[in-house]
Design an enzyme around this catalytic site. Structure first.
Site, PDB file in Angstrom:
ATOM      1  N   VAL A 276      33.755  37.218  26.740  1.00 41.26           N
ATOM      2  CA  VAL A 276      33.044  37.032  27.995  1.00 41.26           C
ATOM      3  C   VAL A 276      31.790  36.164  27.765  1.00 41.26           C
ATOM      4  CG1 VAL A 276      31.750  39.197  27.719  1.00 41.26           C
ATOM      5  CG2 VAL A 276      32.080  38.254  30.000  1.00 41.26           C
ATOM      6  N   ASP A 277      31.557  35.244  28.686  1.00 37.04           N
ATOM      7  CA  ASP A 277      30.386  34.355  28.654  1.00 37.04           C
ATOM      8  C   ASP A 277      30.414  33.279  27.566  1.00 37.04           C
ATOM      9  OD1 ASP A 277      29.188  35.326  30.853  1.00 37.04           O
ATOM     10  OD2 ASP A 277      27.789  36.656  29.815  1.00 37.04           O
TER      11      ASP A 277
ATOM     12  N   GLY B 126      32.260  30.706  27.761  1.00 41.12           N
ATOM     13  CA  GLY B 126      32.399  29.416  28.449  1.00 41.12           C
ATOM     14  C   GLY B 126      33.802  29.041  28.895  1.00 41.12           C
ATOM     15  N   LYS B 127      34.696  30.021  29.027  1.00 41.17           N
ATOM     16  CA  LYS B 127      36.080  29.736  29.438  1.00 41.17           C
ATOM     17  C   LYS B 127      36.135  29.051  30.804  1.00 41.17           C
ATOM     18  CE  LYS B 127      37.093  34.171  29.206  1.00 41.17           C
ATOM     19  NZ  LYS B 127      35.877  34.711  28.603  1.00 41.17           N
ATOM     20  N   THR B 128      35.451  29.652  31.776  1.00 37.12           N
ATOM     21  CA  THR B 128      35.499  29.125  33.141  1.00 37.12           C
ATOM     22  C   THR B 128      34.878  27.732  33.208  1.00 37.12           C
ATOM     23  OG1 THR B 128      35.136  31.414  33.763  1.00 37.12           O
ATOM     24  CG2 THR B 128      35.033  29.800  35.523  1.00 37.12           C
TER      25      THR B 128
ATOM     26  N   HIS C 230      42.517  37.467  29.001  1.00 36.89           N
ATOM     27  CA  HIS C 230      43.831  37.970  28.653  1.00 36.89           C
ATOM     28  C   HIS C 230      44.452  38.926  29.654  1.00 36.89           C
ATOM     29  CE1 HIS C 230      41.229  40.148  25.663  1.00 36.89           C
ATOM     30  NE2 HIS C 230      41.688  41.134  26.382  1.00 36.89           N
TER      31      HIS C 230
ATOM     32  N   ASN D 209      32.388  26.134  21.379  1.00 40.98           N
ATOM     33  CA  ASN D 209      31.663  25.681  22.570  1.00 40.98           C
ATOM     34  C   ASN D 209      30.135  25.775  22.419  1.00 40.98           C
ATOM     35  OD1 ASN D 209      31.515  24.748  25.229  1.00 40.98           O
ATOM     36  ND2 ASN D 209      31.501  26.830  26.069  1.00 40.98           N
ATOM     37  N   LYS D 210      29.469  25.108  23.328  1.00 42.57           N
ATOM     38  CA  LYS D 210      28.007  25.132  23.470  1.00 42.57           C
ATOM     39  C   LYS D 210      27.281  24.403  22.327  1.00 42.57           C
ATOM     40  CE  LYS D 210      28.204  29.435  26.134  1.00 42.57           C
ATOM     41  NZ  LYS D 210      27.501  30.587  26.670  1.00 42.57           N
TER      42      LYS D 210
HETATM   43  P1  GDP Z   1      33.323  32.855  30.597  1.00 40.89           P
HETATM   44  O1  GDP Z   1      32.890  34.259  30.872  1.00 40.89           O
HETATM   45  O2  GDP Z   1      33.881  32.717  29.227  1.00 40.89           O
HETATM   46  O3  GDP Z   1      34.227  32.270  31.654  1.00 40.89           O
HETATM   47  O4  GDP Z   1      31.964  31.986  30.560  1.00 40.89           O
HETATM   48  P2  GDP Z   1      31.369  31.003  31.653  1.00 40.89           P
HETATM   49  O5  GDP Z   1      32.148  29.757  31.728  1.00 40.89           O
HETATM   50  O6  GDP Z   1      31.145  31.750  32.910  1.00 40.89           O
HETATM   51  O7  GDP Z   1      29.978  30.663  30.959  1.00 40.89           O
HETATM   52  C1  GDP Z   1      28.997  31.631  30.692  1.00 40.89           C
HETATM   53  C2  GDP Z   1      27.634  31.008  30.679  1.00 40.89           C
HETATM   54  O8  GDP Z   1      27.533  30.069  29.625  1.00 40.89           O
HETATM   55  C3  GDP Z   1      27.323  30.236  31.959  1.00 40.89           C
HETATM   56  O9  GDP Z   1      25.975  30.455  32.268  1.00 40.89           O
HETATM   57  C4  GDP Z   1      27.578  28.790  31.586  1.00 40.89           C
HETATM   58  O10 GDP Z   1      26.804  27.902  32.330  1.00 40.89           O
HETATM   59  C5  GDP Z   1      27.162  28.786  30.130  1.00 40.89           C
HETATM   60  N1  GDP Z   1      27.889  27.755  29.376  1.00 40.89           N
HETATM   61  C6  GDP Z   1      29.218  27.578  29.324  1.00 40.89           C
HETATM   62  N2  GDP Z   1      29.527  26.555  28.521  1.00 40.89           N
HETATM   63  C7  GDP Z   1      28.353  26.067  28.059  1.00 40.89           C
HETATM   64  C8  GDP Z   1      27.996  24.998  27.179  1.00 40.89           C
HETATM   65  O11 GDP Z   1      28.822  24.265  26.640  1.00 40.89           O
HETATM   66  N3  GDP Z   1      26.677  24.818  26.929  1.00 40.89           N
HETATM   67  C9  GDP Z   1      25.724  25.594  27.482  1.00 40.89           C
HETATM   68  N4  GDP Z   1      24.453  25.347  27.182  1.00 40.89           N
HETATM   69  N5  GDP Z   1      26.002  26.599  28.308  1.00 40.89           N
HETATM   70  C10 GDP Z   1      27.309  26.838  28.600  1.00 40.89           C
END
Ligand code: GDP
Length: 600
Positions: A21-22, A24-26, A87, A137-138
């Site tokens: 979770v969080d 960056g999947k979405t 998943h 990611n990130k």
């Molecule tokens: P999920 O729960 O895996 O779907 O995660 P989200 O896509 O919702 O991302 C969670 C948080 O991380 C959000 O606040 C996004 O803006 C941030 N985030 C996602 N990808 C990146 C990235 O590549 N860089 C940065 N700095 N933040 C990211």
């Protein structure tokens, strides 16, 4: 969607995105979709239900600068990304012994490394035999990183300072060693020699788009190279899997389906699994979202099509889909004589997932075949026994099964409910129901519950139980009126011991036994018929909270009573049995479940 996929040799690989979770999947899926929309040629129909299609020419355009590292000429028509990451959804993409997904992206926040759900995802991918690569990611969060939007990782890394490159390498190696602990050899993708033996790590930023080109090129390159047999398109009747069952305005019950092989046509006869048995029906309509150009971004803005080629995500409307089962296979029946064969095949597949035995284990209910299967394997990994696992709302039978278990092994006397509700009007007393909408959290809840009960039981061996007792304060034997009270009492039934809390007949607490004395000698216990002096500590005063001649009971916790009755029935004397009944009567006023179901 009458694109001539059938003339191409290979169909598009189905890609899923998993991860913690969080991480960056979405955001990553949004970025991939966004990139595709921007680069798409006008008028092109590439709309899908539950999935997004990225055509090959876009991947080739994006990967142009990477030609030296990933030389690809694409034969696949593109990549089909399943839209909903995680998943819970992935588990519905089931296919006997495997998955409909051809490859997965495991998104890992590079600054955090593998976390619980990343590891769980890897276990599921391994179980379902789905190859994966890692989107680290990130990277934009790395101290000193200079981002340039939407360029390949290999271009971006060239622009970084040396110390930043070293920093990145350290983070990548942290991942590599975490993966090594799980039995995988992994490496940054541009340093890999043999992709069949090494998990590729692609550093990306879903936020800036850096590395997305590398990721797409690698996905396309690897799938068409190593999954060729799997991707060979068959011209025959469609095979698919039900992702979701929905109710759509104007269409009634519909199913969102991923077709992974063959062709689906309007008026085809299809066979699929239902909650109460096999469903055979005729396709009334096949729908895809309207092309982006004239789409007002409404979920229900659908366009009917006559036929669709694998791989694709479509909505199917047909009669009798109310009970369709998400996660069930779906086949087009091309000729009547094959009905029985398909029927048996689907029935067997469903039967393999549902469980019932007479062991002491938990009851598990889930909304779909896929999530049920995923939960079962997660529980098995944790060594938690399952008595019953089935699809659909919580029924009377489930409660009965769980309460049978609860009487023998209290820790397993639970119903774990995943996205299902309790049917109305069912008495669930004595059975704990755990609800959670996230697989790994539900598993955590179950583990926590089992541990709590086990700990409580360990603490409460017979000697530490608070046992039932009933005493009378003898009139004329008040030795001290307060702080602590000292009185003469007679034990009417059961037993009292120091530290036992006491209640009055109305259930109110009146302090705790401090000492028991007989002729100045301290006693460890007093039983029926004994007349002794006791001291009571707590905020209690004779004449105010209690009076001479009052009857008091020991305050027996619910769990202690259950342990006494279920585990030590032979130590219950007849007089204690009477006291238990009276205590239950008193405590029920506060807690209707107190002593429920106990054989006294
Ligand atoms: P999920 O729960 O895996 O779907 O995660 P989200 O896509 O919702 O991302 C969670 C948080 O991380 C959000 O606040 C996004 O803006 C941030 N985030 C996602 N990808 C990146 C990235 O590549 N860089 C940065 N700095 N933040 C990211």
């Amino acid at each position: 969607m009458k694109i001539s996929n059938s003339e191409k040799r290979l169909r598009q690989p189905i890609v899923v995105v998993l991860g913690h979770v969080d991480h960056g999947k979405t955001t990553l899926l949004d970025k991939i979709r966004g990139t595709t929309v921007v680069k798409k040629e006008p008028g092109e129909m590439t709309q899908e239900v539950g999935a997004s299609f990225v055509p090959s020419y876009i991947i080739e355009k994006l990967a142009e600068p990477l030609k030296k590292v990933i030389p690809i000429k694409l034969q696949i028509p593109g990549l089909l990304f399943i839209d909903t990451p995680g998943h819970e959804y992935f588990s519905n993409l089931r296919r006997r012994g495997g998955s409909v997904a051809d490859i997965a992206i495991l998104v890992v926040d590079i600054t955090e490394g593998l976390q619980k759900q990343s590891i769980e995802s890897i276990q599921i991918l391994r179980e379902r035999k789905v190859p994966f690569l890692i989107a680290a990611n990130k990277i934009d969060k790395i101290p000193g990183w200079k981002s340039t939007n939407d360029i390949p990782f290999l271009a971006s890394i060239e622009k970084q300072r040396n110390d930043v490159k070293v920093y990145l390498d350290n983070l990548v190696y942290n991942l590599v060693s975490q993966l090594a602990n799980l039995g995988f050899s992994a490496e940054r993708y541009d340093r890999i020699k043999d992709f069949t033996k090494t998990v590729a790590i692609v550093p990306v930023s879903a936020k800036t788009g850096e590395g997305v080109a590398d990721l797409l090129a690698l996905l396309a390159g690897l799938t068409q190279r190593y999954l060729e047999t799997r991707l060979k398109f068959a011209e025959g009747p469609a095979k698919g899997v039900i992702l979701e069952v929905k109710e759509d305005p104007g269409l009634g019950h519909t199913i969102d389906v991923i077709i992974y092989d063959g062709v689906l046509k309007k008026n085809d006869t299809i066979i699929l699994g239902g909650i109460n048995g096999i469903i055979i029906t005729k396709v009334r309509g096949i729908f895809v979202p309207r092309p982006l150009q004239d789409m007002k971004l409404s979920k229900y803005d659908l366009t009917p099509i006559d036929e669709v080629y694998a791989a694709a995500g479509v909505k199917i409307s047909a009669p009798n889909l109310e009970e369709a089962l998400a996660g069930s296979p779906l086949y087009v029946i091309e000729d009547e004589s094959k009905v029985e064969q398909y029927k048996q095949q689907i029935e067997e597949e469903i039967k393999e997932v549902r469980l019932y035995s007479d062991i002491d284990g938990i009851v598990l209910k889930a909304d779909s075949l896929g999530t049920l299967e995923a939960l079962i394997s997660a529980l098995q990994r944790e060594g938690i026994p399952i008595r019953l696992a089935d699809i659909g709302p919580i029924s009377k039978r489930d409660v009965i099964e769980a309460s049978i278990v609860a009487q023998r092994s209290k820790e397993y006397g639970i119903i774990a409910a995943f996205r299902v509700k309790l049917l109305q009007g069912i008495d669930t007393s004595g059975v704990k129901i755990l609800y959670n909408e996230i697989i790994y959290q539900l598993i955590e809840d179950i583990k926590k519950h089992i541990n709590e009960i086990r700990e409580a039981e360990k603490r409460r061996t017979f000697d530490t139980l608070i046992l039932p007792g009933k005493i009378k304060i003898l009139p004329g034997y008040v030795f001290r009126r307060s702080d602590p009270v000292v009185v003469g009492i007679e034990v009417i039934g059961g037993v009292i011991r120091p530290k036992y809390p006491l209640i009055k007949e109305d259930g109110r607490r009146v302090g705790e036994v401090l000492q028991i004395q007989d002729n100045k000698k301290s006693l460890e216990r007093a039983t029926k018929g004994m007349e002794v002096a006791i001291s009571i500590k707590g905020n209690v005063m004779i004449g105010r909270h209690v009076n001479e001649g009052d009857i008091l009971y020991t305050d027996v916790p619910k769990e202690d009573l259950e342990i006494l009755v279920n585990k030590y029935p032979s130590s219950i004397t007849d007089d204690m049995r009477e006291v238990i009944k009276e205590i239950i009567r008193i405590k029920r006023k506060e807690d209707p479940l107190y002593g429920l179901g106990l054989q006294i």
